[in-house]
Design a protein around this motif. Structure first.
Motif, short mmCIF file in Angstrom:
data_model
loop_
_atom_site.label_atom_id
_atom_site.label_comp_id
_atom_site.label_asym_id
_atom_site.label_seq_id
_atom_site.Cartn_x
_atom_site.Cartn_y
_atom_site.Cartn_z
N TRP A 104 42.51 29.59 53.61
CA TRP A 104 42.70 29.13 52.23
C TRP A 104 43.61 30.08 51.45
N LEU A 105 43.40 31.36 51.62
CA LEU A 105 44.19 32.35 50.88
C LEU A 105 45.67 32.27 51.24
N LEU A 106 45.97 32.03 52.50
CA LEU A 106 47.35 32.05 52.98
C LEU A 106 48.07 30.72 52.85
N ARG A 107 47.36 29.67 52.45
CA ARG A 107 47.90 28.31 52.45
C ARG A 107 49.22 28.16 51.72
N PRO A 108 49.50 28.88 50.64
CA PRO A 108 50.79 28.69 49.95
C PRO A 108 52.01 29.13 50.76
N LEU A 109 51.83 29.84 51.86
CA LEU A 109 52.96 30.31 52.65
C LEU A 109 53.66 29.15 53.36
N PRO A 110 54.97 29.28 53.67
CA PRO A 110 55.65 28.29 54.51
C PRO A 110 54.95 28.18 55.86
N VAL A 140 39.64 34.97 43.05
CA VAL A 140 38.67 34.29 42.20
C VAL A 140 38.37 35.12 40.96
N GLY A 141 38.39 36.46 41.14
CA GLY A 141 38.01 37.35 40.05
C GLY A 141 38.93 37.33 38.85
N PHE A 142 40.18 36.89 39.02
CA PHE A 142 41.06 36.78 37.87
C PHE A 142 40.58 35.67 36.92
N ARG A 143 39.93 34.66 37.49
CA ARG A 143 39.42 33.56 36.66
C ARG A 143 37.95 33.73 36.34
N TYR A 144 37.20 34.24 37.33
CA TYR A 144 35.77 34.45 37.15
C TYR A 144 35.46 35.91 37.47
N PRO A 145 35.65 36.81 36.52
CA PRO A 145 35.53 38.25 36.78
C PRO A 145 34.18 38.69 37.33
N ALA A 146 33.12 37.92 37.09
CA ALA A 146 31.81 38.29 37.62
C ALA A 146 31.82 38.39 39.14
N ALA A 147 32.80 37.75 39.79
CA ALA A 147 32.90 37.80 41.25
C ALA A 147 33.08 39.24 41.75
N TRP A 148 33.58 40.12 40.88
CA TRP A 148 33.79 41.51 41.27
C TRP A 148 32.49 42.24 41.58
N ALA A 149 31.36 41.64 41.25
CA ALA A 149 30.08 42.24 41.61
C ALA A 149 29.98 42.46 43.12
N LEU A 150 30.63 41.58 43.89
CA LEU A 150 30.60 41.74 45.35
C LEU A 150 31.17 43.08 45.76
N ALA A 151 32.32 43.46 45.18
CA ALA A 151 32.92 44.75 45.52
C ALA A 151 32.00 45.91 45.15
N LEU A 152 31.40 45.82 43.97
CA LEU A 152 30.54 46.91 43.49
C LEU A 152 29.29 47.08 44.34
N ALA A 258 45.36 38.08 49.79
CA ALA A 258 45.23 37.54 48.43
C ALA A 258 46.58 37.24 47.80
N LEU A 259 47.65 37.87 48.28
CA LEU A 259 48.95 37.79 47.61
C LEU A 259 49.53 36.38 47.51
N PRO A 260 49.49 35.55 48.57
CA PRO A 260 50.07 34.21 48.42
C PRO A 260 49.43 33.39 47.31
N ARG A 261 48.10 33.46 47.19
CA ARG A 261 47.43 32.71 46.13
C ARG A 261 47.77 33.28 44.75
N LEU A 262 47.86 34.59 44.65
CA LEU A 262 48.23 35.20 43.37
C LEU A 262 49.64 34.80 42.97
N ALA A 263 50.56 34.78 43.93
CA ALA A 263 51.94 34.39 43.65
C ALA A 263 52.02 32.93 43.25
N ALA A 264 51.26 32.08 43.94
CA ALA A 264 51.26 30.65 43.62
C ALA A 264 50.71 30.40 42.22
N ALA A 265 49.66 31.13 41.87
CA ALA A 265 49.07 30.98 40.54
C ALA A 265 50.05 31.42 39.46
N ARG A 266 50.78 32.50 39.71
CA ARG A 266 51.77 32.98 38.73
C ARG A 266 52.90 31.97 38.57
N ASP A 267 53.32 31.37 39.68
CA ASP A 267 54.39 30.37 39.61
C ASP A 267 53.95 29.16 38.79
#
Length: 274
Positions: A104-110, A140-152, A258-267
């Motif tokens: 899912w994360l890589l899906r925006p790639l060619p 997900v954390g850019f939209r739902y920051p509570a997701a960062w609890a996983l990292a913590l 995570a980068l392809p999804r972040l780039a797609a969201a910015r576009d």
């Protein structure tokens, strides 16, 4: 009068496309071979520790040994139902889930580079670490920051990504992650205090992981995400998590999925603003 045949221009669009495809084929062959080696030697290297967490006193196996569990007791509690499955089934389901996250994360790639990227992530999925989930946390954390609890509650140092929200003045976002992690920890501690004391002791001792240059990596990670927050460069967040990971292996780089999804969201955001 005859026209002199000109040599093909290597800088032309068709030539660049052909070169890109050739490099992709080489990458697929090389990475595919590496995947076979990993499949033969390292399946379940990490995920088996998650399955085995309830087969012995938590944190009784020292870091660096087979089946050592290093995350917070909350994670062990969440995984308990899956831990009742046969070990091979758990490892297989875990690997499939991690690979699905990467897909899912890589899906925006060619298409061709999507295949290359997915193959690069196969070893991580087979070994079963949580880098796929950390990459997902970033997106997900850019939209739902509570997701960062996983990292913590897992690799605590990767919570460095939360500095992005602090420096951008998004205090509610930062608070959402901290509050969710605190609530989960508090409930878990009330039910099972012993392992929490052992985990905190593990973190304080520094024996829970970290190579000799981890402190330097952590400083660079903090500087990188701070610069990214100030200059609006979202790619610095997954990059900072790579640097802040307790142990830095090749597989740790899969957080960059995570980068392809972040780039797609910015576009999408840029197009909407036009």
């Amino acid at each position: 009068m005859h026209r002199e045949l000109s040599a093909p221009r290597l800088g032309g669009q068709p030539s660049r496309r052909l070169l890109g495809h050739a490099l992709a084929v080489v990458a697929i062959v090389f990475v595919g071979y590496y995947d076979v080696l990993v499949a033969a030697t390292s399946v379940g290297l990490d995920s088996h520790a998650y399955w085995a967490a309830w087969t012995h006193p938590l944190y009784s196996i020292p870091p660096g040994h087979v089946d050592a569990f290093l995350y917070s007791p909350v994670i062990a509690e969440v995984l308990w139902p899956l831990g009742q499955l046969p070990a091979d089934l758990f490892i297989g389901l875990w690997a499939a889930a991690m690979l699905a996250v990467f897909a899912w994360l890589l899906r925006p790639l060619p298409p061709v580079w999507y295949l290359v990227g997915l193959l690069l992530c196969v070893p991580e999925a087979l070994e079963g670490n949580i880098n796929a989930l950390l990459a997902l946390t970033v997106v997900v954390g850019f939209r739902y920051p509570a997701a960062w609890a996983l990292a913590l509650l897992t690799k605590v140092s990767t919570g460095v990504g939360l500095l992005w929200f602090v420096l951008r003045g998004r205090w509610r976002a930062w608070l959402a992650a901290m509050a969710l992690a605190a609530v989960l920890a508090a409930v878990s501690y009330l039910w099972w205090p012993g392992p929490w004391q052992a985990w905190v002791a593990l973190l304080v001792s520094g024996s829970g992981g970290g190579d000799w240059f981890f402190p330097a990596r952590l400083v660079v990670s903090l500087a990188l995400v701070a610069w990214g927050a100030r200059t609006d460069r979202a790619w610095t967040v997954p990059a900072s998590l790579v640097l802040a990971s307790p142990i830095l292996f090749l597989n740790t780089l899969t957080i960059l999925a995570a980068l392809p999804r972040l780039a797609a969201a910015r576009d999408r955001f840029a197009r909407a603003a036009e």
